[in-house]
Enzyme design. Structure first.
Site, PDB file in Angstrom:
ATOM      1  CG  HIS A  57      -1.697  -1.207   1.437  1.00  0.00           C
ATOM      2  ND1 HIS A  57      -2.558  -1.681   0.488  1.00  0.00           N
ATOM      3  CD2 HIS A  57      -1.761  -2.083   2.472  1.00  0.00           C
ATOM      4  CE1 HIS A  57      -3.130  -2.791   0.931  1.00  0.00           C
ATOM      5  NE2 HIS A  57      -2.656  -3.064   2.131  1.00  0.00           N
ATOM      6  CG  HIS A 220      -6.040  -6.078   1.244  1.00  0.00           C
ATOM      7  ND1 HIS A 220      -6.864  -5.193   1.872  1.00  0.00           N
ATOM      8  CD2 HIS A 220      -4.882  -6.091   1.937  1.00  0.00           C
ATOM      9  CE1 HIS A 220      -6.227  -4.702   2.938  1.00  0.00           C
ATOM     10  NE2 HIS A 220      -5.034  -5.215   2.988  1.00  0.00           N
TER      11      HIS A 220
END
Ligand code: ADP
Ligand code: ADP
Ligand code: MG
Ligand code: MG
Ligand code: MG
Ligand code: MG
Lengths: 332, 212, 332, 212
Positions: A57, A220
């Site tokens: 991320h 995700h």
């Protein structure tokens, strides 16, 4: 075929952390075994603000370590929570005796490991509090059932605001209350045009037909519950923004912080085009964009997509948002 | 006949537990594959092997020492959901046995109850949700009953082990409400929950450690 | 199928500029007809530093407008030079009477239009100087023939250093000399793993076999002269770094600024992994990385790839590099 | 017979030039397609149409006014390489005629020579490189010769136009050394350079504007 610059896929995170720390020697230090990142120049006599979560991320969270934001960040493997012992070690390292605020995105593993870390720390006499970021409107079931809303880009606002308040001397209870208030006033919706690929995998995690977008996607690589028609920004963006306005119950004249966030492979040209549409939708609703952040801050590897986050803002929040920060990914 | 588990009993208990889980890891993984995401055995074996390494270098002075080591190891290398939960589970056994020369039945009862509370506090699973709690709860009840009835250590452990085994077996009839198995619904019916099975193996190893 | 967030493809640049300016009201102002971007808070009594070029390279150049870097940036259409009249208008707008430094990447159109702008300005009594950035080693033919080396990521260093020197009061001739010195001491090599796509086009501008990389690629979606074997970062990066060291004649103990730059769709995790390899290669050569920049600063739309730039640095350059800057894309 | 081009002559000149280039734009684009990137005609037409709009609103007081407008327009909307070069070319005509009531032949000679210098300074093309310079140079030489010989306006313009046309035609035999055509090498042989052809049309329109 999706390809990436890597050595052994299993080493991606540790090698990136090494490179990251080497690139920002004035801002951060990398600690090993267990791995975590702290400020190069540790704070004194303030509540420590610590966050963490899966890797992939970036720049979240390591990129937000520095003055005015995080005291430490704890990176897990790609898309996997850090362990409780990592979190404990990072928290211990940055505690100045005034306690530790954990800013946690709502995912089962993250919540579990941060909670455990909190219990481990309590046994050692280190106070900690836990702020749960759960802004993803796409996972709002309305009832209290299930794992609840996922935590996504609003975490940047919570880290910024709590980081600034900590710097000003707020105590742990005040910080926790502030963080929860900001989190409660934040909602996000994300749209993907193409999935990213895990390091070492040549296939993206899902395929999309050319005329559809993944609407309400997470960070995700998972698919969203819904697919909607692809279209120009002028059609897609209102579908993202209007539900946020409604969910937050934003009325005319209210102020927000608007975050347009790239999910990894979306170009700044596009993000600024998206922000322009966000402005138009909010303008029509009479909502005042008091502050803006446009860029790729909370990514999902090399996913093509973007998210829009609105945070209801009052004077206190805006003042803390404006307070100086000096981190690798956010400085003003 | 021992009335408490000495450090060397605990060593046998832990060794036996590690050996059995490693041996059954493919089976456990398969249970998780059919009811979750298929990493349970791998997660456990990684943490157990590391625990064994860590324990090899340590001196087990108190009854709880090995559990403290296992707890740290699981919390350090926790994969998935079960890793941290087992880490906290072992931690309560480590705490109860921290300053003691051995585990009495009452101490095992206390550790089990504490562990149950911890797992519930962290994972919010109730009995019947198809998790490790469905083996922990009957084991705890059995231990409490045994202590109340003034049973001996062997007898009490035998009761706990068989209660845990039955609890684990009965998860085959449960639809998941916590963890990943809640996503697969009725299609996991007919096979037991791997976490619950592992708790049952834990008490069986205890029972075997005292030769019961 | 490559898809992007856009409305009509022809409006991508103008809409992005609108969004960009709206997102950074404290830093920049957008001017219309002709289009250019200036600091929100104009500088007084200093040489103005102006750059520009095709769009599609964002955050370059508009993202570097602000204190300590550019006074104005002039964006062309995607991958096309701005016009001379645009450049003249921007330069006029920011000239304080002390003249204008034009920082220009070496492309035929950019060079032509900036040169013309310089002549137009001269006729109006506005002094200007021209610094040519030509760092791309892949286009170094050795002889003086042809269009010469392309200008790529080194432009960030030239803009940063000249911006800082201008802020300190350097005069136009000094600035031009400084800019030329930094440009002369900079070389870059770029590798692409996948081409980007022009807004509105569903096909990337070239296709690569899965086992090859485009070696020595530019920032306009064009193919490179060479294809080489794809491999782990530990094999690719030395092929990029060693020729730079050689071209600059860097010896043991010398200092460099190292820029690892993403070309648009390459994730920070990868860029930091690349930087780690850059560090290893330079470490073996005994070269001191005095400063580092890792991120996507000079992009080629959504191209997957990265570039490595080395800039030979002396005390003066490092001091100017370290001087404060406050721009949308670079602040410290 | 006029000895200078008045503003209304210039108007006719410019109108004629715009009309011819617009009319021949497909042909010019085709030349660029076969020797460059195929956008020449489009680039020119865009800038010329905009020039016409800008000129429509303007009052042409001096001989150079219209060229000043064309220059600004080309420099504002310059596509490709030719746009800015033509913008600077017209600019020199605008400068020479800035304060004058008309263009004498000597002024046209001066503007052409200045324009040639400007294009060369900016584009570094020499005669023989297969660019617009290959039409500019002979036109310039012809004008200088005509002025030297004391020729009249019509005669001088006729000489310039035919020199430019010949120069343009001869580019068919040249291999490019500047601009995109340098990338295609000998495969552009046999067709003329579109920029040079456009310069020839420019002088032909001048000649026609005075009815020569
Ligand atoms: N909320 C919970 N409370 C207690 N135990 C749980 C919970 N969720 C899952 N478990 C246990 O964890 C086991 C699955 O572990 P594991 O495969 O490591 O986790 P994951 O689902 O993250 O892959 C299940 O068999 C169950 O016994
Ligand atoms: N360096 C130069 N000097 C003078 N004229 C040039 C030069 N390069 C190109 N030209 C002229 O420009 C014309 C091509 O213009 P255009 O198609 O608009 O440019 P581009 O090649 O950028 O597409 C050529 O026919 C030639 O006459
Ligand atoms: Mg599992
Ligand atoms: Mg798992
Ligand atoms: Mg062309
Ligand atoms: Mg062209």
């Amino acid at each position: 075929m999706r390809r990436q610059f890597t050595n052994a896929p299993g080493d991606v995170v540790s090698e990136a952390l090494e490179g990251f720390a080497a690139a920002w020697p004035r801002h951060v230090r990398l600690h090993d075994d267990p791995a975590y990142v702290t400020r190069a120049d540790p704070a004194r006599d303030k509540v420590a603000v610590v966050s963490g979560g899966g890797s992939g991320h970036e720049p979240l969270h390591v990129g937000f370590v520095g003055t005015g934001m995080l005291d430490a960040a704890v990176p897990g493997a790609v898309f996997a929570s850090p362990t409780a012992v990592q979190i404990r070690a990072a928290s211990r390292a940055v505690d100045t005796g005034r306690g530790v605020l954990h800013v946690v995105k709502n995912y089962t593993g993250d919540v579990l490991n941060f909670r455990i870390a909190g219990e481990l720390l309590a046994d050692e006499g280190v106070d900690s509090e836990f702020v749960l970021v759960e802004d993803d409107l796409a996972t709002d079931t309305g009832d209290g059932e299930g794992p609840g809303r996922r935590g996504t880009a609003a975490v940047v606002a919570v880290e910024k605001v709590c980081g600034a308040a900590a710097e000003r001397g707020a105590d742990l209870a005040e910080l926790a209350a502030l963080g929860r208030r900001v989190a409660a006033q934040s909602r996000t919706l994300s749209v993907a045009l193409a999935a990213g690929a895990h390091p070492g995998q040549s296939q993206p995690s899902f395929e999309l037909p050319g005329d559809e977008v993944e609407f309400g996607v997470g960070i995700h690589g998972e698919r969203a519950r819904e697919r909607r028609a692809f279209g120009p920004t002028s059609e897609l963006v209102p579908q993202m923004v209007s539900p946020l306005v409604e969910a937050l119950g934003l009325g005319r004249g209210e102020r927000v912080i608007a975050i347009v966030n790239g999910l990894g492979a979306t170009h700044d040209l596009e993000l600024y085009g998206v922000f322009r549409e966000v402005e138009r939708v909010l303008g029509r609703a009479g909502i005042d964009i008091a502050r803006t952040l446009v860029g790729s801050y909370v990514t999902s590897l090399d996913m093509a997509g973007c998210s829009v986050t609105l945070v209801r803002a009052d004077d206190e929040v805006l003042e803390l948002w404006d307070a100086p920060a000096a981190t690798p990914a956010l400085t003003w | 006949m021992a009335e408490q588990l000495s450090p060397s009993h605990v060593q046998r208990w832990v060794d036996g537990f590690v050996d059995t889980v490693v041996e059954k890891s493919d089976y456990l993984t398969d249970l998780d594959r059919r009811s979750g995401d298929g990493d349970f055995g791998t997660n456990m074996v990684t943490a157990l092997r590391r625990s064994r390494e860590a324990m090899a270098g340590a001196e087990a002075t108190a009854a709880g020492t090995l559990f403290q080591i296992m707890s740290e190891t699981f919390l350090t290398h926790s994969g998935g959901t079960s890793g941290p939960l087992f880490g906290m589970w072992f931690r309560d056994f480590g705490k109860v046995g921290a300053d003691a020369g051995g585990f009495t039945l009452a101490m095992l009862d206390e550790a089990t109850r504490k562990g149950w509370t911890t797992v519930t506090r962290l994972g919010s699973a109730s009995v019947g949700d198809r998790t490790m709690v469905d083996a922990i709860a009957p084991a705890s009840d059995a231990l409490t009953a045994a202590v109340g009835a003034g049973s001996g250590l062997e007898e009490g452990l035998r009761a706990a082990a068989s209660a845990a085994r039955e609890g684990a077996e009965e998860t085959s009839e449960l639809v998941g409400r916590r963890g990943r198995t809640s996503y697969v619904g009725a299609s996991a019916l007919g096979i037991p929950d791997p976490g619950a099975v592992t708790i049952a193996l834990f008490y069986r190893a205890a029972q075997e450690a005292v030769g019961a």
